[in-house]
Design a protein around this motif. Structure first.
Motif, PDB file in Angstrom:
ATOM      1  N   CYS A 172       0.515  93.610  30.781  1.00  0.00           N
ATOM      2  CA  CYS A 172       1.318  92.379  29.415  1.00  0.00           C
ATOM      3  C   CYS A 172       1.997  91.260  29.664  1.00  0.00           C
ATOM      4  O   CYS A 172       3.543  91.964  30.930  1.00  0.00           O
ATOM      5  CB  CYS A 172       1.417  92.997  28.556  1.00  0.00           C
ATOM      6  SG  CYS A 172       2.542  92.027  26.960  1.00  0.00           S
ATOM      7  N   ALA A 213       3.473  89.352  27.788  1.00  0.00           N
ATOM      8  CA  ALA A 213       3.810  89.331  27.077  1.00  0.00           C
ATOM      9  C   ALA A 213       5.858  89.941  27.351  1.00  0.00           C
ATOM     10  O   ALA A 213       7.242  89.625  27.454  1.00  0.00           O
ATOM     11  CB  ALA A 213       3.759  89.233  25.751  1.00  0.00           C
ATOM     12  N   CYS A 258       1.380  89.361  19.265  1.00  0.00           N
ATOM     13  CA  CYS A 258       1.825  90.678  19.447  1.00  0.00           C
ATOM     14  C   CYS A 258       2.484  91.428  19.722  1.00  0.00           C
ATOM     15  O   CYS A 258       2.792  92.834  20.110  1.00  0.00           O
ATOM     16  CB  CYS A 258       0.962  90.770  21.058  1.00  0.00           C
ATOM     17  SG  CYS A 258      -1.326  90.564  21.289  1.00  0.00           S
ATOM     18  N   ASN A 317      -0.552  82.681  25.462  1.00  0.00           N
ATOM     19  CA  ASN A 317      -1.798  83.369  25.981  1.00  0.00           C
ATOM     20  C   ASN A 317      -2.887  82.766  25.760  1.00  0.00           C
ATOM     21  O   ASN A 317      -3.634  83.466  25.736  1.00  0.00           O
ATOM     22  CB  ASN A 317      -1.304  85.128  25.408  1.00  0.00           C
ATOM     23  CG  ASN A 317      -1.720  85.380  24.190  1.00  0.00           C
ATOM     24  OD1 ASN A 317      -2.122  84.634  23.008  1.00  0.00           O
ATOM     25  ND2 ASN A 317      -1.064  86.337  24.135  1.00  0.00           N
ATOM     26  N   PRO A 325      -4.602  89.511  30.034  1.00  0.00           N
ATOM     27  CA  PRO A 325      -5.869  90.512  30.250  1.00  0.00           C
ATOM     28  C   PRO A 325      -6.926  90.726  29.540  1.00  0.00           C
ATOM     29  O   PRO A 325      -8.025  90.305  29.598  1.00  0.00           O
ATOM     30  CB  PRO A 325      -5.116  91.403  30.899  1.00  0.00           C
ATOM     31  CG  PRO A 325      -3.859  91.639  31.277  1.00  0.00           C
ATOM     32  CD  PRO A 325      -3.594  90.336  30.368  1.00  0.00           C
ATOM     33  N   PRO A 326      -6.624  91.302  27.970  1.00  0.00           N
ATOM     34  CA  PRO A 326      -7.657  91.231  27.658  1.00  0.00           C
ATOM     35  C   PRO A 326      -8.087  89.924  26.631  1.00  0.00           C
ATOM     36  O   PRO A 326      -9.635  90.006  26.881  1.00  0.00           O
ATOM     37  CB  PRO A 326      -7.321  92.198  26.327  1.00  0.00           C
ATOM     38  CG  PRO A 326      -5.813  91.979  26.163  1.00  0.00           C
ATOM     39  CD  PRO A 326      -5.750  92.118  27.815  1.00  0.00           C
TER      40      PRO A 326
HETATM   41  S1  SF4 Z   1      -2.931  91.371  24.386  1.00  0.00           S
HETATM   42 FE1  SF4 Z   1      -2.146  90.650  25.648  1.00  0.00          FE
HETATM   43  S2  SF4 Z   1      -0.195  89.707  25.317  1.00  0.00           S
HETATM   44 FE2  SF4 Z   1      -0.786  91.296  23.591  1.00  0.00          FE
HETATM   45  S3  SF4 Z   1      -0.393  93.390  24.424  1.00  0.00           S
HETATM   46 FE3  SF4 Z   1      -2.468  93.046  25.063  1.00  0.00          FE
HETATM   47  S4  SF4 Z   1      -1.902  91.447  27.316  1.00  0.00           S
HETATM   48 FE4  SF4 Z   1      -0.438  91.658  25.659  1.00  0.00          FE
END
Ligand code: SF4
Ligand SMILES: Cc1ncc(C[n+]2csc(CCOP(=O)(O)OP(=O)(O)O)c2C)c(N)n1
Ligand code: SF4
Ligand code: SF4
Ligand SMILES: [Mg+2]
Lengths: 386, 302, 90
Positions: free
Chosen positions: B22, B24, B47, B127, B208-209
């Motif tokens: 992640c 963030a 998130c 993001n 990533p997602p």
């Molecule tokens: S969706 Fe992206 S920004 Fe949200 S928790 Fe997962 S990796 Fe982090």
């Protein structure tokens, strides 16, 4: 030492708010609330109001800013009306669920479209389920006294909920009346400093408002309900204390007038409540046994008190609001309060929507229609005359 | 500055609900280190509200208040005013929001708070997507990037330039950073902390997602966003823009940007530009648009 | 830590607030201490704060919470960290 100030509901509200010495006020203008905010701004300029004043860019932000400020443990105040209140809706829930005693005046005004700035209670009635305590006032003195009392109530550890003080557009907000103003010292003695139940604190780094699962969330709701129940008791205590200290009493959850021997009791709120007293006097002169129970708190709803007064009386309800698809909100709540416990009849009138005048003559006519056995369960008064 | 100079203190506690890889949390660690424990953070829906983990626990060792999606800057305004009234001027108020809460639904409250000269740091971790609600477009999503509800072609509009909107407020400090350059991010946050008034920092945060790349590639995706010119590192101070790092070299044409394709080919959200067959026309359009932006940067900021 | 006596959504800081996230791992980062030059890139980039920086700037991995994303291995310029499938190779 009593000092009399002759001014409009809004300026009186500004005076009351400033005398509670809030730390943060955040507000956004909307007719007919503007003079309230102007009043506070003026006290800010003169130095009488020593808190921070945030000129936000919307009512949503006004409430969000009050929530942020209140979460640090300080005293907050704001005021709005109609569309402003509706824009706050999401944040009203937020304040209540966060158990933050933000205190707010709402000037009851019509919801558009079409644009209309007059009195109508649908704005605040539609915020009924947000968890806020709701008062409805019928005079400028009551506005002043209720604001001070609301801080004590909302900030009380057994309540810790936000409070909305409602009063009708123009009929009160822009009408001058003489109001007794206690001294600052008297108010300070009456109103203790806020002791928050929780607050944002760098020495105690909690997270407020993250994800919560159903069983815990349900407990949060239940405790809010219990706090509203606590408020019922406290409203009575606080009004009594106020009466002892200042000699003024506007009722507690209800204000009862000529109810002892009444065969009929009229229930109304806000400015119609004040007009109703005149109507009751006139009807009494005509020999009718009728009284008035002016509803001061819509949340918590005085259901036990209403059940009690219904024992020997049929009830007549006037709503300056309508829950479209059902009926007047006050009418519904009153019937729910009696359900299964009382045989009294309840008659409902919708009147004064869109700011239409509801005079004491109108109120007398509504009551007489019921007493003469000519009223249906739900009536729209004044559309084509009774 | 060297990585070694960044303090060891951690206010982000391991074992949160964040996805592996992640961006963030990566950025949050730096922010917490740069500001230290004398801060209060306001978080709108995004998130991060999930990353905090489930009540009654939290993964943040910093006082944090969640607020409604559009209300981060307004909530922070209230916290800031109340702290000032209490004489607690040494506490840094930080609003920490996603690109959705910044570019879209929260832009009004943000603009208001900047215009009112609120003494706080607003940080947007960008993001380029609404991740929390399961990947939907935002005003920060680049053209042709796909999300869950798009049909094959992806977004049909270019992303907006939030940085330019922020500059129009003439605030004392703004900056763009990227998770791949932690020292730079650290320095920018540190600097913002020392300046009075509204500060805005936006952090490129490859997800990533959200972008559909392997979770080990987060840092790479950030680096490439800067090297290709898809993202720029700069500081805005006293109404002047100073590009820094690789972005400065790109601005001064001391180095050539990598082709934008080098960045987007790793991202599943642009897959339809390569499969079943390379869409040369659209790839060229993206490249041309990037060039155009830099041409304007040069005209304005060189 | 002071506990507040009010029922609203108040949460208290805790390592492993979402549990032992080390269980999420499919690949395990393995550090070769001999190769490591203490550049701290893995430490600063680890999204989970599970690369532990010690006083002498050597590092360790907290496998209780490491989610196995592989970023540490990827940012290590001298390949001192390698990712090995959990349970198969050790
Ligand atoms: S969706 Fe992206 S920004 Fe949200 S928790 Fe997962 S990796 Fe982090
Ligand atoms: C008023 C309102 N509308 C919609 C939502 C649903 N919602 C929650 S988070 C979110 C998207 C957040 O996107 P972003 O700000 O980019 O943060 P990210 O999830 O990417 O971290 C949306 C649409 C909400 N919480 N409140
Ligand atoms: S694999 Fe990922 S979570 Fe585990 S230590 Fe490496 S960077 Fe951190
Ligand atoms: S990145 Fe590699 S060399 Fe640098 S500290 Fe980590 S393991 Fe050691
Ligand atoms: Mg986003």
């Amino acid at each position: 030492m009593n000092n009399v100030m002759i001014d409009t509901g809004n300026y009186i509200a500004a005076k009351a708010a400033v005398m509670t010495q809030p730390d943060v006020v955040a507000a956004y203008p909307i007719t007919p609330q503007t003079t309230l905010v102007e009043g506070i701004a003026k006290y800010h300029e003169t130095g009488e109001f020593k808190g921070e004043y945030i000129c936000v860019e919307s009512e949503h932000s006004a409430m969000a800013a009050c929530i942020g400020a209140s979460a640090t443990g300080v005293r907050t105040f704001t005021g709005t009306s109609s569309h402003g209140l509706l824009l706050m809706h999401e944040m009203l829930h937020w304040a209540a669920l966060a158990r933050l005693p933000v205190i707010m005046c709402n000037i009851n005004r019509v919801v558009g479209p079409g644009w209309n700035i007059w009195a109508d209670e649908n704005d605040s009635i539609s915020q009924r389920d947000t968890g806020w305590i709701q008062f409805y006032c019928s005079s400028n003195q009551e506005i002043f006294d209720t604001i001070i009392q609301s801080f004590k109530l909302g900030e009380h550890e057994k309540v810790s909920l936000p409070v909305m003080i409602n009063y009708n557009a123009f009929i009160l907000s822009h009408t001058s009346m003489p109001v007794h103003i206690p001294t600052q010292k008297e108010i300070n003695d009456f109103l203790p400093k806020r002791k928050p139940l929780w607050n944002l604190d760098i020495n105690n780094p909690i997270t407020f408002g993250n994800i919560i699962l159903p069983p815990e969330y349900e407990k949060v709701r239940k405790e809010m309900q219990e706090s509203q129940e606590n408020a019922k008791k406290l409203i009575k205590e606080i009004s009594k204390e106020w009466k002892n200290k200042f000699g003024r009493y506007h009722g507690d959850l209800l204000e009862l007038y000529e109810c002892e021997d009444a065969e009929y009791i009229l229930l109304s709120m806000g400015a119609i409540g004040a007009e109703s007293k005149v109507a009751i006097n006139n009807l009494r002169k005509k020999g009718l046994k009728i009284g008035l129970a002016r509803v001061r708190t819509f949340r918590p709803f005085p259901k036990e008190e209403i059940l009690k007064i219904s024992k020997n009386s049929d009830l007549i309800v006037i709503d300056r609001n309508i829950s479209i698809g059902m009926e007047g909100a006050l009418f519904s709540e009153i019937k729910a309060s009696l359900y299964g416990k009382s045989d009294s009849k309840v008659y409902g009138f919708i009147s004064g929507l869109g700011g239409k005048d509801v005079t004491f003559q109108d109120i007398e006519k509504m009551c007489e229609k019921v007493i003469n056995g000519k009223a249906n369960d739900l009536e729209w008064y004044g559309l084509e005359g009774v | 500055m060297a990585i070694k100079e960044i303090p060891t203190e951690e206010y982000y506690l391991p074992g949160s609900a964040a996805c592996p890889g992640c961006p963030a949390t990566m950025a949050l660690r730096i922010v917490f280190k740069a500001i230290g424990k004398k801060m209060i953070m306001i978080v709108p829906a995004c998130c991060t509200a999930v990353i905090e983990s489930l009540h009654p626990n939290t993964s943040f060792n910093i006082p944090t208040m969640n607020i409604a999606f559009e209300a981060a800057a307004a909530g922070a305004s209230g916290v800031e005013a109340a702290l000032r009234k209490q004489g607690k001027d040494d506490i840094t108020v930080v609003a920490w929001a996603g690109d959705g809460g910044t570019y879209d639904i929260g832009i009004q409250a943000l603009s208001g708070a900047l215009e009112r000269n609120t003494n706080f740091i607003y940080i947007c971790y960008n993001n380029q997507i609404y991740s929390n609600t399961g990947i939907q477009r935002s005003g920060a999503t680049p053209k042709y990037a796909a999300w869950t509800t798009t049909t094959v072609g992806g977004k049909t509009e270019y992303r907006k330039e939030m940085g330019e909107i922020i500059q129009a407020h003439h605030i004392p400090y703004a900056a763009q950073a990227c998770i791949s350059y932690p020292e730079d991010l650290y320095k920018k946050i540190k600097k913002a902390k020392e300046i009075k008034g509204p500060k805005y920092i936006e952090i490129m945060a490859p997800c990533p997602p959200g972008w559909r790349f392997g979770m080990e590639k987060t840092v790479e995706m950030g680096t490439l966003s800067v090297e290709t010119g898809a993202w720029a590192l700069y500081e805005y101070e006293n109404d002047e823009i100073k590009f820094n790092g690789i972005s400065k070299l790109l601005l001064e044409e001391k180095i050539n940007p990598k082709p934008i394709e080098d960045w987007i080919k790793f991202q599943g959200r642009f897959r339809h530009l390569f499969i079943p067959k390379k869409d040369v026309k659209k790839l060229k359009e993206i490249q041309d648009h990037t060039n155009l932006i830099w041409k304007r940067y040069r005209k304005c900021y060189l | 830590m002071k506990k507040y006596n009010v029922k609203t959504t108040i949460s208290y800081p805790m390592k492993g607030a979402t549990g032992k996230t080390g269980n999420w791992r499919v690949f395990r980062p393995i550090l070769n201490k001999e190769k490591c030059v203490k550049c701290l890139r893995c430490w600063i980039f680890c999204p989970e704060a599970t690369v532990i920086r010690k006083d002498d700037d050597s590092i360790d991995i907290d496998y209780d919470y490491c989610k196995g994303c592989g970023i540490c291995a990827n940012v290590c310029k001298i390949k001192a960290i390698t990712m090995k499938r959990e349970g198969i190779e050790k």
